[in-house]
Design a protein around this motif. Structure first.
Motif, mmCIF file in Angstrom:
data_model
loop_
_atom_site.group_PDB
_atom_site.id
_atom_site.type_symbol
_atom_site.label_atom_id
_atom_site.label_comp_id
_atom_site.label_asym_id
_atom_site.label_seq_id
_atom_site.Cartn_x
_atom_site.Cartn_y
_atom_site.Cartn_z
ATOM 1 N N PHE A 185 101.090 79.360 -6.726
ATOM 2 C CA PHE A 185 102.541 79.220 -6.863
ATOM 3 C C PHE A 185 103.244 80.220 -5.957
ATOM 4 O O PHE A 185 104.267 79.913 -5.335
ATOM 5 C CB PHE A 185 102.951 79.436 -8.317
ATOM 6 N N SER A 186 102.700 81.426 -5.851
ATOM 7 C CA SER A 186 103.267 82.436 -4.963
ATOM 8 C C SER A 186 103.181 82.005 -3.505
ATOM 9 O O SER A 186 104.134 82.182 -2.733
ATOM 10 C CB SER A 186 102.539 83.771 -5.162
ATOM 11 N N LEU A 187 102.063 81.412 -3.113
ATOM 12 C CA LEU A 187 101.915 80.928 -1.736
ATOM 13 C C LEU A 187 102.887 79.790 -1.450
ATOM 14 O O LEU A 187 103.481 79.715 -0.371
ATOM 15 C CB LEU A 187 100.483 80.449 -1.498
ATOM 16 N N ALA A 188 103.056 78.890 -2.424
ATOM 17 C CA ALA A 188 103.917 77.727 -2.226
ATOM 18 C C ALA A 188 105.382 78.118 -2.064
ATOM 19 O O ALA A 188 106.136 77.449 -1.359
ATOM 20 C CB ALA A 188 103.764 76.765 -3.394
ATOM 21 N N LEU A 189 105.794 79.218 -2.705
ATOM 22 C CA LEU A 189 107.199 79.624 -2.670
ATOM 23 C C LEU A 189 107.491 80.701 -1.632
ATOM 24 O O LEU A 189 108.632 81.146 -1.519
ATOM 25 C CB LEU A 189 107.614 80.139 -4.054
ATOM 26 N N ASN A 190 106.482 81.105 -0.867
ATOM 27 C CA ASN A 190 106.697 82.153 0.128
ATOM 28 C C ASN A 190 107.596 81.645 1.257
ATOM 29 O O ASN A 190 107.278 80.666 1.942
ATOM 30 C CB ASN A 190 105.349 82.604 0.696
ATOM 31 N N LEU A 191 108.750 82.293 1.448
ATOM 32 C CA LEU A 191 109.725 81.826 2.432
ATOM 33 C C LEU A 191 109.240 81.991 3.857
ATOM 34 O O LEU A 191 109.573 81.199 4.744
ATOM 35 C CB LEU A 191 111.048 82.567 2.237
ATOM 36 N N LEU A 192 108.459 83.032 4.122
ATOM 37 C CA LEU A 192 107.921 83.208 5.470
ATOM 38 C C LEU A 192 106.944 82.096 5.816
ATOM 39 O O LEU A 192 106.885 81.644 6.964
ATOM 40 C CB LEU A 192 107.241 84.573 5.589
ATOM 41 N N ALA A 193 106.172 81.641 4.821
ATOM 42 C CA ALA A 193 105.236 80.544 5.049
ATOM 43 C C ALA A 193 105.975 79.231 5.275
ATOM 44 O O ALA A 193 105.510 78.358 6.012
ATOM 45 C CB ALA A 193 104.279 80.411 3.866
ATOM 46 N N GLN A 194 107.136 79.061 4.651
ATOM 47 C CA GLN A 194 107.911 77.843 4.804
ATOM 48 C C GLN A 194 108.728 77.834 6.094
ATOM 49 O O GLN A 194 109.214 76.781 6.504
ATOM 50 C CB GLN A 194 108.844 77.678 3.603
ATOM 51 N N ASN A 195 108.892 78.977 6.716
ATOM 52 C CA ASN A 195 109.660 79.081 7.966
ATOM 53 C C ASN A 195 108.818 79.822 8.996
ATOM 54 O O ASN A 195 109.146 80.922 9.427
ATOM 55 C CB ASN A 195 110.983 79.819 7.714
ATOM 56 N N MET A 196 107.719 79.184 9.399
ATOM 57 C CA MET A 196 106.763 79.822 10.288
ATOM 58 C C MET A 196 107.254 79.875 11.727
ATOM 59 O O MET A 196 108.027 79.024 12.173
ATOM 60 C CB MET A 196 105.426 79.088 10.237
ATOM 61 N N SER A 197 106.772 80.877 12.436
ATOM 62 C CA SER A 197 107.051 80.990 13.860
ATOM 63 C C SER A 197 106.205 79.978 14.631
ATOM 64 O O SER A 197 105.292 79.359 14.075
ATOM 65 C CB SER A 197 106.718 82.405 14.343
ATOM 66 N N ARG A 198 106.497 79.814 15.918
ATOM 67 C CA ARG A 198 105.725 78.883 16.736
ATOM 68 C C ARG A 198 104.260 79.302 16.805
ATOM 69 O O ARG A 198 103.360 78.474 16.739
ATOM 70 C CB ARG A 198 106.318 78.828 18.149
ATOM 71 N N GLU A 199 104.033 80.598 16.914
ATOM 72 C CA GLU A 199 102.658 81.096 16.967
ATOM 73 C C GLU A 199 101.920 80.801 15.663
ATOM 74 O O GLU A 199 100.745 80.427 15.672
ATOM 75 C CB GLU A 199 102.655 82.601 17.236
ATOM 76 N N SER A 200 102.601 80.958 14.532
ATOM 77 C CA SER A 200 101.978 80.676 13.245
ATOM 78 C C SER A 200 101.660 79.187 13.102
ATOM 79 O O SER A 200 100.637 78.818 12.512
ATOM 80 C CB SER A 200 102.887 81.134 12.103
ATOM 81 N N CYS A 201 102.522 78.333 13.627
ATOM 82 C CA CYS A 201 102.262 76.892 13.575
ATOM 83 C C CYS A 201 101.007 76.536 14.355
ATOM 84 O O CYS A 201 100.188 75.713 13.917
ATOM 85 C CB CYS A 201 103.463 76.125 14.116
ATOM 86 N N LEU A 202 100.848 77.158 15.541
ATOM 87 C CA LEU A 202 99.643 76.921 16.343
ATOM 88 C C LEU A 202 98.408 77.454 15.623
ATOM 89 O O LEU A 202 97.342 76.832 15.641
ATOM 90 C CB LEU A 202 99.785 77.582 17.709
ATOM 91 N N GLU A 203 98.561 78.602 14.990
ATOM 92 C CA GLU A 203 97.448 79.182 14.247
ATOM 93 C C GLU A 203 97.057 78.296 13.068
ATOM 94 O O GLU A 203 95.869 78.168 12.732
ATOM 95 C CB GLU A 203 97.814 80.578 13.756
ATOM 96 N N LYS A 204 98.044 77.666 12.458
ATOM 97 C CA LYS A 204 97.771 76.769 11.334
ATOM 98 C C LYS A 204 96.977 75.549 11.793
ATOM 99 O O LYS A 204 96.033 75.117 11.121
ATOM 100 C CB LYS A 204 99.087 76.332 10.687
#
Length: 208
Positions: free
Chosen positions: A132-151
């Motif tokens: 639940f904590s991971l699902a509501l993390n705002l940084l995870a919901q608004n990832m940077s371009r680098e984080s999207c590539l890493e995902k």
């Protein structure tokens, strides 16, 4: 108003943190609402917190995005039916307190429900709170371009072949809307394009 600080928001942004127990994984029993079989699985979350994934007895890995919603509810009729199916009537603790229902989907209408039953309430409670904590993390919901590539990279490396390669079909599945561009990119790099059955890319990737 005295003491007011314009522009200061009370919400604190916290980086995604995955506990050791979620990275290592726990044993669960997976079942669907409309099925009559159950599957023993090991449930895990990748170190970056991008995906919730599970491995069955055949070593097949399935995954969903960890930003899916969670629920911990059961009806009495479902409880009775599932107690018989899961053969857990002799275990201590209520079934609904040991079951995680993970709801995922592109919108609030087209959803899929996956149920995971733990062997004790403490494990289920820890997973419910952490997911639940991971699902509501705002940084995870608004990832940077680098984080999207890493995902994307994380998704590909979670589902490797027995030889440790990345199946080309998984790359096409990720970029299904632009198959031609993917084929051209693979050809430019001198990599297989998926025209050969069971084709995979055997690489040691370290983009970050």
């Amino acid at each position: 108003m005295a003491g007011a600080q314009p522009g200061v928001h009370a919400l604190q942004l916290k980086r995604v943190s995955v506990t050791e127990s979620l990275r290592t994984g726990d044993k669960f029993i997976k079942w669907d609402d409309d099925c009559t079989t159950v599957t023993p699985v090991t449930l895990r979350v990748d170190p970056r917190g991008y995906f919730l994934y599970w491995t069955d007895q055949n070593k097949v890995i399935n995954l969903i995005c960890s930003s899916a919603g969670k629920s911990l509810s059961f009806s009495e009729s479902s409880e009775a039916k599932q107690r018989e199916l899961l053969d857990v009537g002799t275990l201590e603790g209520r079934l609904e307190n040991r079951t995680l229902t993970v709801v995922s989907g592109a919108d609030m209408v087209n959803i899929t429900c996956l149920n995971f039953t733990a062997f004790n309430e403490e494990v289920a409670k820890e997973w419910a709170e952490e997911l639940f904590s991971l699902a509501l993390n705002l940084l995870a919901q608004n990832m940077s371009r680098e984080s999207c590539l890493e995902k994307v990279y994380t998704r590909l490396t979670l589902q490797l072949t027995a030889e440790g390669g990345i199946p080309v079909k998984n790359i096409f599945r990720l970029f299904s809307a632009d198959r031609r561009r993917v084929e051209n990119s693979l050809e430019v790099c001198g990599l297989p394009t998926g025209r050969v059955r069971k084709c995979f890319i055997l690489l040691k990737l370290d983009p970050f």
